[in-house]
Design an enzyme around this catalytic site. Structure first.
Site, PDB file in Angstrom:
ATOM      1  N   GLU A  76      -8.263 -99.232   7.615  1.00  0.00           N
ATOM      2  CA  GLU A  76      -7.862 -99.339   9.019  1.00  0.00           C
ATOM      3  C   GLU A  76      -8.113 -98.060   9.801  1.00  0.00           C
ATOM      4  O   GLU A  76      -8.584 -98.089  10.934  1.00  0.00           O
ATOM      5  CB  GLU A  76      -6.375 -99.715   9.092  1.00  0.00           C
ATOM      6  CG  GLU A  76      -5.791 -99.727  10.487  1.00  0.00           C
ATOM      7  CD  GLU A  76      -6.512-100.682  11.410  1.00  0.00           C
ATOM      8  OE1 GLU A  76      -6.596-100.378  12.604  1.00  0.00           O
ATOM      9  OE2 GLU A  76      -7.016-101.724  10.942  1.00  0.00           O
ATOM     10  N   ASP A  77      -7.809 -96.906   9.179  1.00  0.00           N
ATOM     11  CA  ASP A  77      -7.767 -95.652   9.931  1.00  0.00           C
ATOM     12  C   ASP A  77      -8.881 -94.661   9.593  1.00  0.00           C
ATOM     13  O   ASP A  77      -8.911 -93.561  10.134  1.00  0.00           O
ATOM     14  CB  ASP A  77      -6.407 -94.958   9.709  1.00  0.00           C
ATOM     15  CG  ASP A  77      -5.263 -95.764  10.295  1.00  0.00           C
ATOM     16  OD1 ASP A  77      -5.480 -96.417  11.329  1.00  0.00           O
ATOM     17  OD2 ASP A  77      -4.167 -95.759   9.712  1.00  0.00           O
TER      18      ASP A  77
END
Length: 727
Positions: A76-77
């Site tokens: 996600e990051d």
């Protein structure tokens, strides 16, 4: 921050066979992937997945779960992809990381839709592997521990509220009481800091006053058990959390000083036999508090919790709560499903499919049309106290407090709920809206001809029942809207001199943003679009037909109530009271349908009847189905009643009343006190336990009748109250 070798040592301390290389590679990969990213606190971002992994090592979870915790934010990051995770760490860990990643990604959407869709994804992911939920709960726990670093107070409260409504109940449902207690307390600190500080101050005062008292109670309980042959019992005193105390203060409406179970004493013994032996010793030695004994060993909670609970006037006349369990029961109580996934050599592990409540969440997911609706039903399913009832065969069904036989029927099976017509509770026939009590035996009576009734939605409390009823009603309503929309368009085409054909509608679907012809027909039938709009979209250059010029559109946006009418008659002479309905021709004969008894505030429609004028029905009246083939008889009407309107209307209600002295007196008193006047009363059914009534009441409008019905429902002798339809 936990160092690499420390994390590996933690895991190998309880799982000597853990893959050390896998843990090391995950640690390094996550640290490099997050790089120089920082959190709101200013700490390196990598500290977050590391702390999540640390929480899970305290629960002694398997290496795959620990690795998932380390990697859960990388896709996600960071620039890492799902393919990278599967290639480097294998398919199992890739699937777990994907389950958690799908949830986190949705946290960037709008608040309500995000929360609902986020939770829908969580249920789907944890249904495949419950470890997804364990990682998510640990993730939420660390985020709550560091929530105070977020500067925006509204965001802090939103996250805390979501934690209290969704994640804490989920932790409780899988038996992780330590996690649940901490999540609740951290959320409570954000949502009501003053109340929490006040309770903490009271607890501190009690501790300073009674520190010796707690130890004296523990010593005396230990001596009593040893004297009667129970050796080696471990006894401890546990203080209730501030949030659980706050909930009890609200539920019981008492002061802090009146609470009797702020302290709970736990007795851990060697086996199940000693549990009941210890219970007998305590009950024989101390007076028992009535209604406080609960046996969760013979009847465990759905999350696997087992223990004996009792309340006694214990040592030194202190009123205390005592919990008795074995060491294994205590481990499951503290860790819940995590205890099953903890490393245990040679023991099988439990999966999500063992949890009935999770299967029911999946069933709700199947029947809810929107994520927001799913979230609403799921909150009902999760966040309630429970009652335990039995089928005639002795199977246990756990339900939320306040559940009815209809909820019970849907808990047994969706088909049983759909076809439920009655229920025997402990051998007695009782109304379907009767609230079930602990220990009730419920026998559901079914009929293939029965289908869900709209009125059920008003009293069911489980999300599964409500979702199933709504889906059926939605499907039924849609088919009715399609037929009505088709009739409206057929009439519109006929009035304009054209033959109706649904092939022509396919060309205008994009104009009305509808995926199919049936969807367009349903939109017309529900009043979203008028027949005239659709006709002019199909024939944009058409000039009005001479006959159509006589058509009066009585209300914008609802073509099902357009009617062919003659020239208006001259207004009659004399001073007559104005009609309380808009959309009628002056002088037209009007009467109210006795099948549905419409009241101001109800949505209504007029039906033209030769020789009788116009009959006013509620829009949901079942009688209207017989006019589906005659749409030209429908007139669009609406109430024209102001707040000071003196005219009264007849509202008809159906009641189920206990057959006991004074019932009718109580009923009439409640109606009179709330401004209603009984004009007719009929007993339609009577037996030894209750009787059914139809009552006509003069009221001002639908809201007035609703207030009377609410007051009646609060009357103990009245079991059920509904608007009477078709009676």
């Amino acid at each position: 921050m936990i160092r690499q070798y420390e994390l590996v040592e933690r895991v190998r301390a309880y799982d000597p066979s853990a893959d050390e290389d896998l843990l090391n590679r995950a640690y390094v990969f996550s640290m490099k992937a997050h790089g120089s990213q920082t959190r709101a606190s200013g700490d390196p971002y990598f500290s977050h997945p590391l702390e999540v992994a640390g929480i899970l090592t305290n629960l002694k979870l398997d290496a795959a779960t620990i690795v998932t915790a380390l990697l859960h934010d990388t896709v996600e990051d960071t620039v890492a992809t799902q393919e990278d995770i599967e290639r480097l760490f294998g398919r199992e860990i890739g699937r777990l990381v994907d389950g958690v990643t799908k949830l986190s990604r949705l946290e960037m959407q709008s608040e309500q839709a995000k929360q609902a869709e986020n939770f829908r994804k969580l249920v789907l992911a944890m249904s495949e592997d419950i470890r997804v939920l364990l990682v998510k709960l640990a993730d939420r726990l660390h985020n709550m521990r560091t929530l105070h670093h977020i500067k925006n107070p509204d965001k802090r409260k939103r996250i805390a509220r979501e934690t209290l409504e969704i994640y804490a109940p989920l932790a409780e449902r899988i038996g992780m009481h330590q996690v649940k207690d901490e999540l609740e307390d951290l959320a409570f600190a954000q949502l009501n800091a003053e109340a929490r500080d006040s309770i903490l101050a009271q607890l501190s005062r009690l501790r300073s006053e009674g520190e010796d008292r707690v130890q004296r109670i523990i010593d005396e309980l230990g001596k009593v058990l040893r004297d009667d042959g129970v050796e080696g019992a471990q006894i401890s005193g546990r203080e209730k959390t501030p949030y659980s105390i706050w909930r009890k203060l609200q539920q019981k409406n008492v002061s802090f000083e009146q609470l009797s179970d702020i302290m709970a004493f736990r007795i851990i013994v060697g086996n199940v036999g000693e549990c009941y032996q210890a219970l007998g010793i305590i009950h024989s030695r101390y007076p028992v508090v009535p209604g406080r004994f609960k046996d969760y060993i013979s009847t465990p909670k759905p999350n696997g919790y087992k223990s004996l609970h009792t309340g006694v006037i214990g040592p030194q006349r202190n009123r205390i709560e005592v919990q008795i369990r074995t060491k294994d029961m205590h481990e499951v109580c503290e860790l819940g499903v995590a205890a099953h996934w903890a490393y245990k050599q040679g023991q099988p592990r439990a999966g999500a499919r063992e949890y009935r409540w999770l299967r029911e969440l999946l069933d709700i997911l199947e029947h809810a049309t929107k994520p927001e609706e799913f979230l609403e039903h799921t909150k009902l399913e999760l966040f309630q106290d429970q009652v335990f009832c039995f089928t005639p065969k002795g199977d246990l069904i756990a339900l939320p407090r306040g559940a009815t036989p209809v909820d019970f029927a849907y808990a047994v099976h969706s088909e049983v709920g759909d076809h439920c017509v009655g229920a025997k509770i402990n051998g007695r026939m009782l109304p379907l809206r009767t609230q079930l009590q602990n220990g009730d035996q419920v026998d559901i009576i079914t009929s293939k001809a029965q289908t869900p009734v709209p009125g059920w939605e008003r009293f069911v409390v489980t999300g599964k029942a409500r979702a199933r009823i709504r889906k059926f009603l939605r499907t039924q309503q849609r088919s009715q809207y399609i037929e009505l929309g088709r009739a409206i368009l057929q009439r519109q085409f006929r009035q304009e001199g054209y033959d109706y054909g649904e092939k022509a509608l396919e060309g205008v679907l994009k104009i009305f943003q509808q995926p199919g012809v049936d969807d367009l027909l349903a939109a017309v039938g529900s009043g979203l679009h008028s027949g005239r709009e659709v006709f002019h979209a199909v024939f944009p250059g058409h000039k009005p037909h001479a006959l159509a010029q006589q058509t009066v559109q009585l209300k914008d946006g609802d073509d099902k109530a357009a009617a062919l009418i003659a020239k208006p008659k001259p207004k009659p002479k004399g001073r007559e009271a104005p009609l309380p309905i808009r959309g009628l021709i002056p002088g037209m004969a009007v009467h109210y349908a006795r099948c549905c008894h419409p009241l101001p505030g109800d949505r209504i429609v007029g039906i033209v009847t030769t020789g009788k004028g116009v009959t006013i029905h509620t829009i949901d009246c079942e009688t209207l189905e017989s006019f589906n083939d005659s749409p030209e008889r429908w007139i669009d009407v609406a109430w024209d009643v102001g707040p000071d309107n003196p005219e009264e209307h007849v509202g008809r209600i159906h009641l189920v009343v206990a057959n006991e002295p004074g019932s009718l007196g109580s009923l009439s008193t409640v109606i009179g006190k709330n401004g209603g006047n009984i004009t007719n009363l009929k007993i339609t059914n009577r037996n030894t336990d209750f009787f059914e009534l139809i009552i006509d009441i003069d009221v001002k409008d639908a809201k007035h009748l609703t207030n009377i019905m609410a007051a009646l429902r609060a009357t103990p002798v009245i079991n059920a109250v509904d608007r009477a339809r078709g009676r």
